[in-house]
Enzyme design. Sequence first.
Site, mmCIF file in Angstrom:
data_model
loop_
_atom_site.group_PDB
_atom_site.id
_atom_site.type_symbol
_atom_site.label_atom_id
_atom_site.label_comp_id
_atom_site.label_asym_id
_atom_site.label_seq_id
_atom_site.Cartn_x
_atom_site.Cartn_y
_atom_site.Cartn_z
ATOM 1 N N TYR A 52 0.826 -1.208 0.000
ATOM 2 C CA TYR A 52 0.000 0.000 0.000
ATOM 3 C C TYR A 52 0.866 1.266 0.000
ATOM 4 O O TYR A 52 1.786 1.392 0.812
ATOM 5 C CB TYR A 52 -0.912 0.030 1.224
ATOM 6 N N SER A 218 -13.927 -3.302 0.053
ATOM 7 C CA SER A 218 -14.757 -2.586 -0.928
ATOM 8 C C SER A 218 -16.247 -2.786 -0.663
ATOM 9 O O SER A 218 -16.998 -3.233 -1.541
ATOM 10 C CB SER A 218 -14.409 -3.007 -2.360
ATOM 11 N N PRO A 219 -16.721 -2.433 0.536
ATOM 12 C CA PRO A 219 -18.118 -2.698 0.902
ATOM 13 C C PRO A 219 -19.139 -1.809 0.204
ATOM 14 O O PRO A 219 -20.350 -2.036 0.357
ATOM 15 C CB PRO A 219 -18.125 -2.449 2.411
ATOM 16 N N GLY A 223 -18.664 -4.756 -8.202
ATOM 17 C CA GLY A 223 -17.661 -5.471 -8.977
ATOM 18 C C GLY A 223 -16.255 -4.977 -8.678
ATOM 19 O O GLY A 223 -16.033 -4.164 -7.781
ATOM 20 N N VAL A 228 -18.461 2.899 -7.218
ATOM 21 C CA VAL A 228 -19.317 2.885 -6.024
ATOM 22 C C VAL A 228 -20.783 2.874 -6.434
ATOM 23 O O VAL A 228 -21.192 3.629 -7.330
ATOM 24 C CB VAL A 228 -19.008 4.114 -5.150
ATOM 25 N N PHE A 229 -21.594 2.034 -5.782
ATOM 26 C CA PHE A 229 -23.021 1.982 -6.104
ATOM 27 C C PHE A 229 -23.833 3.042 -5.373
ATOM 28 O O PHE A 229 -24.925 3.395 -5.802
ATOM 29 C CB PHE A 229 -23.597 0.587 -5.817
#
Length: 309
Positions: A52, A218-219, A223, A228-229
């Site tokens: 990272y 990645s909550p 995909g 981001v949804f």
Amino acid sequence: MRTFSLGTTDLSVSSAVLGLMRIADLSDDAISRLYGKARDVGINVFDHADIYGGELHACERRFGDALQLKPAEREQIVIQSKCGIRRGYFDFSRDHILQSVDHSLTALKTDYLDVLLLHRPDALVEPEEVADAFNRLQAAGKVRHFGVSNHTPRQIDLLKTAIRQPLVANQIQLSIAHAPSVAFGIAANMAGLEQSIDRDGEVVVYSRINRMTLQAWSPFQQGFFGGVFLGDDENFADLNRVLDELSGKYAVSPSAIAYAWIARHPANIQVVLGTTSPERLADIAPGADITLSREDWYRLFTSAGHVLP
């Protein structure tokens, strides 16, 4: 914030994990404020990886330099890191694992990792080499607990043929909109339905049977590269409508409801939050203590496009 034991250990961990892959360019003050807010909302687990930050151990180094943790504070938190990804290949060799941990400890300014995860499956893994590395790290007091990331049950079983320490955690990608690990079981035995395809060897069920804690990365993502949804009304209008509705019902933000969908699962799945904003962290964290009804959990599931046969 709700806490529970990590895997088979007596280590008490928070439902939320603060993921620190984006702190390389933050100031000492910004990192301190982010850390302080995490502690304020009840987070005690801090997630790193050797890769990272662009250059190796960059984010770990920023964390260690910015916080300069005193021994008493260090004992109150759980620091985990990951190793095994190298530039252009994966490497679970004994020498790489040992070298990576030593460099992580130096960067983090700590004498030990609470948890070490093997980052992504190495097709050339030799379980005996991993076992030797784990034995040396445990004997030296450098790592207290071990786990994996993005591994299937059979990959874990292969490691277990040589490793004597319990593997206590597995970090996987999981959100309402990216939930193959949950959705396929609901559609089991439905020929012709893509959702019914098992893509990870029933990792959720396996983890419950073997008392491994899952950690969802990645909550809020759709995909691997989908973005981001939350707020994406073009692709997830129904999901965002239900998130907004339930945020009013439970008096928390839509982000907290999205968190609560993961946390509602009886597997006690930790949720890795990668934000660098203390304000956003405070907005999401209440989701850890929301218990969605079964009806609301399934409404979110179907509104994200998953099927109930």
